[in-house]
Design a protein around this motif. Structure first.
Motif, PDB file in Angstrom:
ATOM      1  N   PHE A 120      -3.959   3.527   2.720  1.00  0.00           N
ATOM      2  CA  PHE A 120      -2.735   4.110   2.164  1.00  0.00           C
ATOM      3  C   PHE A 120      -1.924   2.932   1.628  1.00  0.00           C
ATOM      4  CE2 PHE A 120      -0.145   8.146   2.583  1.00  0.00           C
ATOM      5  CZ  PHE A 120       0.771   7.769   1.634  1.00  0.00           C
ATOM      6  N   ILE A 121      -2.021   2.739   0.320  1.00  0.00           N
ATOM      7  CA  ILE A 121      -1.339   1.617  -0.328  1.00  0.00           C
ATOM      8  C   ILE A 121       0.021   2.084  -0.820  1.00  0.00           C
ATOM      9  CG2 ILE A 121      -1.389   0.071  -2.337  1.00  0.00           C
ATOM     10  CD1 ILE A 121      -3.536  -0.600  -0.292  1.00  0.00           C
ATOM     11  N   CYS A 122       1.071   1.351  -0.455  1.00  0.00           N
ATOM     12  CA  CYS A 122       2.378   1.636  -1.048  1.00  0.00           C
ATOM     13  C   CYS A 122       2.776   0.440  -1.905  1.00  0.00           C
ATOM     14  CB  CYS A 122       3.436   1.878   0.015  1.00  0.00           C
ATOM     15  SG  CYS A 122       3.339   3.527   0.728  1.00  0.00           S
ATOM     16  N   VAL A 123       3.250   0.730  -3.106  1.00  0.00           N
ATOM     17  CA  VAL A 123       3.678  -0.315  -4.027  1.00  0.00           C
ATOM     18  C   VAL A 123       5.194  -0.274  -4.130  1.00  0.00           C
ATOM     19  CG1 VAL A 123       3.466  -1.222  -6.366  1.00  0.00           C
ATOM     20  CG2 VAL A 123       1.544  -0.003  -5.327  1.00  0.00           C
ATOM     21  N   GLU A 157      11.658   1.490   3.325  1.00  0.00           N
ATOM     22  CA  GLU A 157      11.467   2.193   4.595  1.00  0.00           C
ATOM     23  C   GLU A 157      10.321   3.209   4.482  1.00  0.00           C
ATOM     24  OE1 GLU A 157      14.882   2.977   7.441  1.00  0.00           O
ATOM     25  OE2 GLU A 157      14.561   4.926   6.505  1.00  0.00           O
ATOM     26  N   GLU A 158      10.293   3.931   3.369  1.00  0.00           N
ATOM     27  CA  GLU A 158       9.231   4.900   3.127  1.00  0.00           C
ATOM     28  C   GLU A 158       7.870   4.188   3.070  1.00  0.00           C
ATOM     29  OE1 GLU A 158       9.327   8.669   0.607  1.00  0.00           O
ATOM     30  OE2 GLU A 158       8.866   7.137  -0.899  1.00  0.00           O
ATOM     31  N   ALA A 159       7.841   3.039   2.411  1.00  0.00           N
ATOM     32  CA  ALA A 159       6.594   2.281   2.268  1.00  0.00           C
ATOM     33  C   ALA A 159       6.063   1.869   3.647  1.00  0.00           C
ATOM     34  CB  ALA A 159       6.822   1.052   1.389  1.00  0.00           C
ATOM     35  N   LYS A 207      10.124  -3.946   7.874  1.00  0.00           N
ATOM     36  CA  LYS A 207      11.037  -3.480   6.835  1.00  0.00           C
ATOM     37  C   LYS A 207      11.900  -4.635   6.321  1.00  0.00           C
ATOM     38  CE  LYS A 207      14.997  -0.946   7.079  1.00  0.00           C
ATOM     39  NZ  LYS A 207      15.819   0.111   7.713  1.00  0.00           N
ATOM     40  N   ASN A 208      12.426  -5.448   7.258  1.00  0.00           N
ATOM     41  CA  ASN A 208      13.278  -6.571   6.850  1.00  0.00           C
ATOM     42  C   ASN A 208      12.493  -7.612   6.066  1.00  0.00           C
ATOM     43  OD1 ASN A 208      15.462  -5.393   8.044  1.00  0.00           O
ATOM     44  ND2 ASN A 208      15.225  -6.486   9.986  1.00  0.00           N
TER      45      ASN A 208
END
Ligand SMILES: Nc1ncnc2c1ncn2[C@@H]1O[C@H](COP(=O)(O)OP(=O)(O)O)[C@@H](O)[C@H]1O
Ligand SMILES: [Mg+2]
Length: 267
Positions: A45-48, A206-208, A251-252
């Motif tokens: 599951f890749i998030c860009v 955050e979603e990523a 996230k940070n």
């Protein structure tokens, strides 16, 4: 030259090799993507993430076969991408549903185009409508649905065509926070059940972190990949996952990187 011969990389689900994209603008030629290389493993599951204008949508359109890159190649399951369709399910930010078709008929649409018999395609549509929690609305028309429900129909439709990879361009970007949270969990559950490779664009760090096995960070001017961050948080992930220190550290880390790129670009 093909730097990614299939015999070595046949196990990759998506291979982006040396992709450059130039656009002709009024001011002249504009480099939107500069030599992007990316290999995606099955079931990832890749998030860009990256600032607006860094080329996220351009990259997705190239993988989807909607845009032919100026240079470089893309393969899905080892097959060179030459056009849309063929193993790629796409979900856009705007729910692209057919307003004159019911939920069921929208989800069945691609299967009908492929000539699948009625009983078979109805069975598949039922299954995915159920998976996104819309069974009570199977006979409703898009205008009777909320934005979040329409987006769930779009996701069910993409899954129903049994794509090798699912490409999503900020699919929850236009939704309110609560609906987005629901759809994130729904998508995670669907992904865990179906094990399809997902390539998901978002501007929401955050979603990523919540969704991804790996976050790809892009920067602008010209668009390129600057960092790939593995997200080793256990699944199943829920909104509660956001409360853990591990989640917040990641996230940070990513947010700082994106923000730094943004500041450097703004100089
Ligand atoms: N068809 C096009 N013609 C000219 N410029 C384009 C075209 N598509 C995108 N661009 C430009 O390429 C850059 C990247 O766009 P895009 O991929 O939409 O970025 P993102 O999705 O990250 O916000 C932007 O500067 C945009 O203006
Ligand atoms: Mg975009």
């Amino acid at each position: 030259m093909d730097r990614n011969p299939t015999h070595e990389n046949a196990h990759y689900e998506i291979e982006v090799s040396g992709v450059r994209q130039e656009f002709e603008k009024k001011e002249g030629s504009f480099l939107a993507l500069d030599t992007v290389n990316l290999n995606v493993e099955p079931n990832e599951f890749i998030c860009v993430v990256g600032p607006s204008g860094c080329g996220k949508t351009t990259l997705l359109n190239i993988i989807a076969g909607l845009l032919k890159p100026t240079e470089g190649t893309v393969r899905v399951k080892g097959e060179p991408v030459t056009g849309p369709g063929k193993g790629k399910g796409v979900v856009f930010q705007q729910y692209a549903l057919y307003p004159w078709l019911t939920v069921k008929k929208n989800v069945e649409f691609g299967l009908r185009m492929k000539g699948m018999p009625k009983a078979k395609r109805e069975e598949i549509a039922r299954r995915y409508i159920d998976l996104v929690g819309l069974t009570p609305f199977a006979d409703a028309y898009p205008k009777e649905l909320s934005g979040g429900m329409k987006q769930r129909v779009a996701i069910a439709r993409a899954y129903a065509t049994a794509p090798e990879v699912l490409l999503m361009d900020e699919p929850f970007g236009a939704l309110d926070a609560q609906t987005r949270a629901q759809l994130q969990e729904n998508l995670l559950a669907t992904w865990q059940q179906e094990r399809k490779t997902c390539f998901f664009i978002t501007h929401d760090v955050e979603e990523a972190v919540l969704l991804a096995t790996k976050v790809i960070i892009m920067s602008a001017g010209p668009g390129r990949i600057t960092k790939i961050v593995p997200i080793d948080l256990p699944y199943p992930r829920t909104q509660e996952t956001k409360l853990t220190p591990e989640f917040n550290n990641l996230k940070n880390l990513i947010w700082n990187q994106v923000y730094r790129e943004y500041l450097e670009h703004a100089k």
